[in-house]
Design a protein around this motif. Structure first.
Motif, mmCIF file in Angstrom:
data_model
loop_
_atom_site.group_PDB
_atom_site.id
_atom_site.type_symbol
_atom_site.label_atom_id
_atom_site.label_comp_id
_atom_site.label_asym_id
_atom_site.label_seq_id
_atom_site.Cartn_x
_atom_site.Cartn_y
_atom_site.Cartn_z
ATOM 1 N N GLU A 61 0.824 -1.211 0.000
ATOM 2 C CA GLU A 61 0.000 0.000 0.000
ATOM 3 C C GLU A 61 0.859 1.262 0.000
ATOM 4 O O GLU A 61 0.479 2.286 -0.573
ATOM 5 C CB GLU A 61 -0.930 0.024 1.222
ATOM 6 C CG GLU A 61 -2.079 -0.937 1.134
ATOM 7 C CD GLU A 61 -2.839 -0.757 -0.171
ATOM 8 O OE1 GLU A 61 -3.531 0.255 -0.322
ATOM 9 O OE2 GLU A 61 -2.710 -1.645 -1.046
ATOM 10 N N GLY A 62 2.013 1.186 0.642
ATOM 11 C CA GLY A 62 2.899 2.347 0.719
ATOM 12 C C GLY A 62 3.479 2.728 -0.623
ATOM 13 O O GLY A 62 3.800 3.900 -0.872
ATOM 14 N N GLU A 63 3.623 1.742 -1.499
ATOM 15 C CA GLU A 63 4.151 2.036 -2.828
ATOM 16 C C GLU A 63 3.140 2.871 -3.618
ATOM 17 O O GLU A 63 3.515 3.771 -4.367
ATOM 18 C CB GLU A 63 4.444 0.709 -3.560
ATOM 19 C CG GLU A 63 5.485 0.855 -4.637
ATOM 20 C CD GLU A 63 5.828 -0.484 -5.274
ATOM 21 O OE1 GLU A 63 5.706 -1.526 -4.596
ATOM 22 O OE2 GLU A 63 6.209 -0.471 -6.450
ATOM 23 N N CYS A 64 1.853 2.551 -3.438
ATOM 24 C CA CYS A 64 0.809 3.313 -4.137
ATOM 25 C C CYS A 64 0.523 4.637 -3.431
ATOM 26 O O CYS A 64 -0.054 5.540 -4.032
ATOM 27 C CB CYS A 64 -0.502 2.529 -4.190
ATOM 28 S SG CYS A 64 -0.303 0.813 -4.671
ATOM 29 N N ARG A 65 0.866 4.708 -2.143
ATOM 30 C CA ARG A 65 0.454 5.877 -1.362
ATOM 31 C C ARG A 65 1.637 6.444 -0.584
ATOM 32 O O ARG A 65 1.747 6.246 0.638
ATOM 33 C CB ARG A 65 -0.674 5.473 -0.394
ATOM 34 C CG ARG A 65 -1.827 4.735 -1.070
ATOM 35 C CD ARG A 65 -2.941 4.389 -0.089
ATOM 36 N NE ARG A 65 -3.609 5.581 0.414
ATOM 37 C CZ ARG A 65 -4.582 5.555 1.321
ATOM 38 N NH1 ARG A 65 -4.979 4.409 1.846
ATOM 39 N NH2 ARG A 65 -5.137 6.667 1.740
ATOM 40 N N PRO A 66 2.530 7.191 -1.271
ATOM 41 C CA PRO A 66 3.732 7.715 -0.581
ATOM 42 C C PRO A 66 3.340 8.605 0.609
ATOM 43 O O PRO A 66 2.464 9.440 0.489
ATOM 44 C CB PRO A 66 4.434 8.543 -1.669
ATOM 45 C CG PRO A 66 3.823 8.123 -2.970
ATOM 46 C CD PRO A 66 2.439 7.644 -2.666
ATOM 47 N N GLY A 67 3.993 8.372 1.723
ATOM 48 C CA GLY A 67 3.726 9.189 2.906
ATOM 49 C C GLY A 67 2.561 8.702 3.740
ATOM 50 O O GLY A 67 2.349 9.173 4.866
ATOM 51 N N HIS A 68 1.793 7.740 3.206
ATOM 52 C CA HIS A 68 0.588 7.302 3.913
ATOM 53 C C HIS A 68 0.895 6.756 5.309
ATOM 54 O O HIS A 68 0.286 7.163 6.299
ATOM 55 C CB HIS A 68 -0.129 6.237 3.084
ATOM 56 C CG HIS A 68 -1.301 5.609 3.784
ATOM 57 N ND1 HIS A 68 -2.451 6.315 4.076
ATOM 58 C CD2 HIS A 68 -1.494 4.354 4.277
ATOM 59 C CE1 HIS A 68 -3.310 5.515 4.703
ATOM 60 N NE2 HIS A 68 -2.748 4.331 4.830
ATOM 61 N N PHE A 69 1.853 5.841 5.405
ATOM 62 C CA PHE A 69 2.087 5.193 6.705
ATOM 63 C C PHE A 69 2.836 6.095 7.677
ATOM 64 O O PHE A 69 2.709 5.940 8.886
ATOM 65 C CB PHE A 69 2.788 3.846 6.511
ATOM 66 C CG PHE A 69 1.873 2.819 5.910
ATOM 67 C CD1 PHE A 69 0.804 2.339 6.647
ATOM 68 C CD2 PHE A 69 2.033 2.386 4.613
ATOM 69 C CE1 PHE A 69 -0.079 1.416 6.106
ATOM 70 C CE2 PHE A 69 1.160 1.458 4.060
ATOM 71 C CZ PHE A 69 0.097 0.965 4.801
ATOM 72 N N ARG A 70 3.591 7.045 7.136
ATOM 73 C CA ARG A 70 4.164 8.073 8.014
ATOM 74 C C ARG A 70 3.025 8.861 8.661
ATOM 75 O O ARG A 70 3.051 9.127 9.872
ATOM 76 C CB ARG A 70 5.065 9.007 7.208
ATOM 77 C CG ARG A 70 5.675 10.133 8.027
ATOM 78 C CD ARG A 70 6.440 11.116 7.136
ATOM 79 N NE ARG A 70 7.458 10.424 6.386
ATOM 80 C CZ ARG A 70 7.602 10.496 5.054
ATOM 81 N NH1 ARG A 70 6.788 11.254 4.339
ATOM 82 N NH2 ARG A 70 8.555 9.831 4.456
ATOM 83 N N GLY A 71 2.036 9.215 7.852
ATOM 84 C CA GLY A 71 0.893 9.966 8.371
ATOM 85 C C GLY A 71 0.089 9.169 9.376
ATOM 86 O O GLY A 71 -0.365 9.697 10.394
ATOM 87 N N VAL A 72 -0.076 7.874 9.106
ATOM 88 C CA VAL A 72 -0.805 6.996 10.031
ATOM 89 C C VAL A 72 -0.040 6.871 11.351
ATOM 90 O O VAL A 72 -0.597 7.048 12.438
ATOM 91 C CB VAL A 72 -1.014 5.598 9.410
ATOM 92 C CG1 VAL A 72 -1.500 4.605 10.449
ATOM 93 C CG2 VAL A 72 -2.003 5.678 8.237
ATOM 94 N N ALA A 73 1.265 6.565 11.248
ATOM 95 C CA ALA A 73 2.063 6.370 12.462
ATOM 96 C C ALA A 73 2.076 7.634 13.308
ATOM 97 O O ALA A 73 1.957 7.579 14.545
ATOM 98 C CB ALA A 73 3.488 5.958 12.087
#
Lengths: 278, 278
Positions: free
Chosen positions: A117-129
């Motif tokens: 999912e992170g490949e499709c959504r750069p920055g997503h998991f940083r934002g979640v964490a």
């Protein structure tokens, strides 16, 4: 149900609970709730004395090409469902409550944030964490529940919690499915009747892979490649189907135990996610 | 003084304190304590019911060219000083206690981490922010005290604490100085007698700049450039002297209030740091 938007007010209420030694179970959401979310509320209840849900659409986890403004907001209906489920507290901050200044300090996850999912959504998991770390500091729950539906999110949060030694137990809630095995998701509403009839093939595909692995097929790459081709021959556009190690979602080898099959595939408009542990 | 290295044991002890509603003051250190550290312990005492110090030389904040192994370890002498100061608890984890697995989730500070000390020490403030976030999760203090001597570190921690909404009050402890104004530092021990006699010129230089600013000189760059040239003409090698905004250490303009003059300069072997608020 007591509803708070202000951080200081919420803290005062929660401090009272803690003084009564009541364990707090926390279920963060972005709202637009369905039976999958509600099952997490029930699960939180079995591990705590009272349940606090949060509803906050977190701008930080949306990419530049993702439509933060169009994310469905259904606050009144959400509240009705939460009350019905016996949730005692709701934290529903405004952006200004949670981000009174721009969030320039972030939690940076490792490699896992860039895959799947992170490949499709750069920055997503940083934002979640980052937002979950912040919510954890505000709520200081004993237990927090996240759905296994978003498996990668669950692992990011679990690993972050472990590595920062947060005194919080992270529980993965089982995915709630329709009778025909389709995982519940607000995205399912975008399926046409024909697509809806086709949609269970995703979970069925994962179950077939699981069966093959349990029967001794260890050529994971070929298994997943064939499965994706089969899906796509039925009108899907598969982003990935992959067998991974549960803990860090690194590609699994035959030697690994505790596996999970993760998949993302587009059927018509909506992009459906699903996974299956082995 | 009760000494803990194990995280679970420390938590159990601190939970007892919390149940007695005793406020915990926390002073994290890397050991090799001097009177500057001890003044932070006394300051913590004025804001809390009991004081916990920590001693941990944090590999994460050392650069590849910095000698982690040679950092002075003086555990017995440190303990004697802490006891003498009335510190009730010491947390002295091993690397394995604090990092049972490699720390791959980090706290990422913004631009401030790359300037001034961060320019000379890539990754330093990321390492500081990450270990302090982790220590805060373990200790959950009411108050934490950090010396103003490491001004940039104090600001990183204060801003991180604010932005993540940690329920912890951050207090900046005043720098303790020798009678001739030299800021106490374990690095002072590396000065020759001649260098030691010269060393107070650093603080004197900052006081002259402060005086000039208060007298209306707003050409900050010229002021600092001349001051650095003057220092260097006395045998110093100045990395930087700069007038900054206190909160984010961005370069100050004449319009800014709450300024701080920060400086780093090498005198012989040791690199001396000092600063002065305006």
């Amino acid at each position: 149900m007591e509803i708070y938007s202000n951080v200081a007010d919420l803290r005062a209420a929660l401090n009272k609970l803690r003084q009564q030694n009541r364990r707090i179970g926390f279920v963060p959401t972005m709202g637009n709730l369905h039976a999958g979310h509600i099952s997490l509320m029930h699960q939180a209840k079995t591990h705590a004395d009272c349940v606090l849900a949060s509803i906050f659409v977190n701008r930080l986890q949306f990419g530049p090409n993702e439509d933060f403004d169009k994310y469905p907001r259904t606050f009144e209906a959400d509240c009705a469902q939460l009350r019905e489920a016996g949730v005692e507290f709701l934290f529903a901050p405004t952006e200004n409550d949670l981000y009174p200044e721009p969030q320039t300090y972030t939690v940076e996850p490792p490699e896992i944030q860039f895959m799947l999912e992170g490949e499709c959504r750069p920055g997503h998991f940083r934002g979640v964490a980052t937002v979950v770390m912040k919510l954890f500091q505000i709520v200081q729950p004993d237990v927090a529940v996240f759905g296994k539906k978003d498996y990668q999110q669950l692992m990011v949060i679990r690993n972050m919690t472990n590595q920062f030694m947060l005194p919080i137990r992270i529980i993965g809630g089982e995915t709630v499915r329709a009778e025909d095995s389709l995982a519940l998701s607000s995205r399912n509403g975008y399926l046409s009747p024909e697509e809806r009839a086709e949609a269970p093939r995703l979970q069925q595909t994962l179950q077939n892979i699981r069966q093959a692995v349990l029967s001794g097929d260890h050529d994971y790459e070929a298994l997943c490649r064939k499965a994706a081709a089969n899906l796509d021959s039925h009108g899907w556009k598969t982003d990935y189907i992959s067998i991974r190690r549960q803990q860090d979602l690194a590609p699994a080898t035959a030697a690994d135990r505790d596996l999970v099959i993760v998949a993302a595939s587009r059927l018509g408009t909506p992009r459906l996610l699903d996974n299956l542990e082995i």
